[in-house]
Design a protein around this motif. Structure first.
Motif, PDB file in Angstrom:
ATOM      1  N   LEU A  44       2.163   6.706   4.728  1.00  0.00           N
ATOM      2  CA  LEU A  44       2.557   6.236   6.049  1.00  0.00           C
ATOM      3  C   LEU A  44       3.937   6.785   6.400  1.00  0.00           C
ATOM      4  O   LEU A  44       4.862   6.721   5.593  1.00  0.00           O
ATOM      5  CB  LEU A  44       2.596   4.706   6.072  1.00  0.00           C
TER       6      LEU A  44
ATOM      7  N   GLY B  43      -5.406   0.656   3.410  1.00  0.00           N
ATOM      8  CA  GLY B  43      -4.251   0.952   2.580  1.00  0.00           C
ATOM      9  C   GLY B  43      -4.582   0.752   1.112  1.00  0.00           C
ATOM     10  O   GLY B  43      -5.192  -0.246   0.732  1.00  0.00           O
TER      11      GLY B  43
ATOM     12  N   TYR C   5      -2.910   5.762   2.658  1.00  0.00           N
ATOM     13  CA  TYR C   5      -3.786   5.296   3.737  1.00  0.00           C
ATOM     14  C   TYR C   5      -4.880   6.333   4.007  1.00  0.00           C
ATOM     15  O   TYR C   5      -4.644   7.537   3.906  1.00  0.00           O
ATOM     16  CB  TYR C   5      -2.980   5.046   5.008  1.00  0.00           C
TER      17      TYR C   5
ATOM     18  N   PRO D 151       0.826  -1.211   0.000  1.00  0.00           N
ATOM     19  CA  PRO D 151       0.000   0.000   0.000  1.00  0.00           C
ATOM     20  C   PRO D 151       0.859   1.259   0.000  1.00  0.00           C
ATOM     21  O   PRO D 151       1.919   1.307   0.612  1.00  0.00           O
ATOM     22  CB  PRO D 151      -0.804  -0.121   1.306  1.00  0.00           C
TER      23      PRO D 151
END
Length: 612
Positions: free
Chosen positions: A405, A375, A331, A328
């Motif tokens: 992230l 994600g 988010y 991912p």
């Protein structure tokens, strides 16, 4: 069926280069779909794909083709080595026969793939299940960033590459220039490049014949124990999980008990079949074939994309390796406005079965209640997931601010942040290089290299992911008059000069508004947030302060004045002291209310601040 007469291939291309239209013409020529039932984008099954005109999900289909009496010579080992399509061992293992090309019917298993960079994981899954790839390039646009990325992944999988120039019927087609670009890229002769028009069907028959001549057949051994790769899966409310498989070795029959290695679960095969736009049941699936299996499994966790299937027997089978899990990049919090986390969880689990790149975990928000931290591969992926959840599962969703992230680490008394960086590739016509480079520098990108393809330039950068995912693509199209394209992939984590902005409303931190930003832009970002919140939060009976801070340092402040009741309106006559007494009492009450008062921020405020 004999593997000699099977060809497994996919189509890879940049978005809007005519990949889906080419698949349509193949379906017509092979009579897989009657001409009267054809419609554009036959393999784009979802309503969302038809509306947007893009491919979101890979889609397999089985076609049957008899080449006729025309003979096509296969590439020699020397030509393959020069073009870097296959290694010499693969060539020596198989020799093409003219009799096969003229007298036999061939099964062509096509896996149609997305072209957008966000869905590159779908492409990687297709490449793991085939032996060849059609590399389609638009004659009006030439080689694009995603073309290079897909070609790189195809070569990693040792696939035979058939280069194709599409849209040769358009008046602005630059066939000679694009042919030169492709020949230089693949290190092949220009005569090996096919020129077609997917729209009119011109020369598409030559593609089908070239697939038979140049793509090697599967190499599995039907005498070996059964082993297959799950390259995709979907969930059916009545039949349970339907797994899309590529059989590597052996054969599978209905009623056989099989084992999912990763989940360590055994199930009986209730139905097996082939893809002919719709599911077509069959008796067996043998080595080299692509099809589906239904076991009736309702537990979504049993069937994992990338897992290996074998017979449920004491004989041990080694799992198929080299299948990478998606990572991912973006988010966001996903919440149901109706406050139904159980329904939302069920919907996410079913969607994940069909979209294994989606990740989620429980999250609680003071503003929205119970939800999930999800994600995504990019903002388009987030947008598609949101629309699918709302359409297919009748959910009304709230999505929080998308962000990348960050990793926190304590260094002495300070907190430092690491952020993900990407390898960024930009392809642009030469005349726009200056503007493109200015844009990249403004996004904290670090220049690496420049390469030339005819009239186009490939610029390579390393850049923070957070700067690329939000609005970089739109700005890139703007500064290049729509001609530039981009591709990126994660290269790791790097420390950055980053700070966390925290928003304090009436003395209370609101975590949903917090964000990590580069230090040089922190002051301006803080001011913008404070001004927006002042406009969105309604006035209270007491004064409300809005502060944006880094730790204990306040960078910006805005105050929302209190609503004021006219307590002297009922007075008539009398001296001034009566009015002053009431005003003083009101001021004491407001001061006390400010200490104990709490601002109730509605979900509309959160949604509007995220939109803005």
């Amino acid at each position: 069926m004999e593997q000699t007469f099977i060809r497994n291939f996919c189509i890879i291309a940049h978005i809007d280069h005519g990949k889906s239209t080419l698949a349509d013409r193949m379906l017509e020529l092979t009579k897989t779909v009657p001409k009267e039932k054809m419609h554009p984008q036959m393999l784009d099954m979802m309503e969302l794909e038809q509306e947007r005109g893009i491919t979101i999900k890979l889609q397999p289909v089985r076609m049957v083709w008899r080449p006729g009496n025309s003979k096509h010579e296969a590439l020699s080992s020397k030509q393959y080595q020069n073009s870097d399509d296959l290694n010499s061992k693969q060539i020596s293992d198989f020799e093409f026969r003219d009799s096969d090309l003229s007298n036999s019917s061939y099964v062509l298993n096509l896996i149609d793939t997305p072209g957008h960079v966000v869905f590159s994981y779908e492409v990687s899954r297709s490449l793991a299940a085939v032996e060849g790839a059609l590399l389609v390039v638009d004659a009006t646009k030439g080689i694009q960033a995603q073309t290079l990325a897909n070609l790189h992944h195809a070569r990693e999988n040792n696939l035979a590459i058939i280069p194709i120039i599409n849209k040769i019927d358009l008046p602005n087609a630059q066939i000679a220039e694009v042919k030169g670009e492709i020949a230089k890229l693949l290190n092949i002769e220009e005569s090996e490049i096919l020129k077609v028009s997917a729209k009119t069907g011109e020369n598409v028959e030559n593609i089908l014949n070239s697939i038979i001549a140049k793509v090697p057949p599967p190499k599995g051994n039907i005498e070996n124990p059964f082993k297959a790769l799950i390259f995709d899966s979907v969930y059916d409310a009545y039949r349970g999980v339907i797994a899309y498989i590529r059989v590597i070795d052996g054969k599978l029959e209905k009623g056989t008990r099989i084992k999912f290695l990763a989940a360590n679960k055994s199930e009986e095969v209730l139905e097996i079949g082939e893809f002919k736009l719709k599911y077509q049941p069959t008796d067996t699936l043998g080595a080299g074939e692509i099809g589906y299996i239904i076991t009736g499994a309702k537990d979504i966790s049993e069937v994992q994309v990338g897992d290996t299937i074998c017979l449920d027997s004491p004989f041990e089978v080694s799992p198929i390796t080299g299948y990478k899990k998606p990572q991912p990049m973006v988010y966001a919090g996903v919440f149901s406005s109706a406050g139904e986390p159980t329904h939302l969880k069920t919907a996410l689990e079913k969607l994940k079965l069909n979209d294994s790149s989606l990740n989620f975990e429980p999250e609680k928000s003071n503003a929205f209640g119970q939800g999930f931290r999800c994600g995504f591969l990019g903002l388009l992926h987030l947008e598609i997931v949101k629309e699918r959840l709302e359409r297919e599962y009748n959910l009304d969703l709230i999505i929080t601010q998308p962000s990348v992230l960050y990793k926190e680490r304590q260094v002495g008394t300070k907190i430092e942040y690491e952020e993900p960086w990407v390898k960024l590739e930009i392809i642009s016509p030469k005349e726009y290089i200056g503007k493109v480079m200015e844009l990249a520098q403004a996004k904290r990108a670090v220049y690496k290299d420049t390469k030339y393809f005819g009239e186009q330039v490939l610029l390579e950068y390393a850049a923070p992911l957070s700067e690329i995912i939000i609005d970089f693509y739109d700005k890139l199209k703007s500064v290049s008059s729509g001609y530039a394209s981009q591709n990126y992939e994660i290269i790791g984590w790097r420390p950055g000069d980053l700070v966390k902005l925290e928003v304090i409303v009436a003395g209370e931190k609101i975590e949903e508004f917090s964000r990590v930003v580069p230090r040089p832009r922190a002051q301006q970002e803080a001011k913008n947030i404070a001004i927006k919140l002042k406009k969105l939060i309604p006035r209270q009976m007491f004064e409300v302060s809005i502060q944006v801070a880094i730790g204990s340092k306040i960078l910006a402040r805005e105050d929302i004045s209190a609503m004021k009741k006219d307590v002297t309106a009922k007075l008539y006559g009398g001296d001034r002291t009566r009015k002053d007494k009431l005003l003083k009492k009101q001021a004491i009450g407001k001061k006390k209310l400010k200490k104990i008062g709490k601002v109730d921020i509605s979900s509309d405020v959160f949604i509007n601040i995220l939109k803005s």
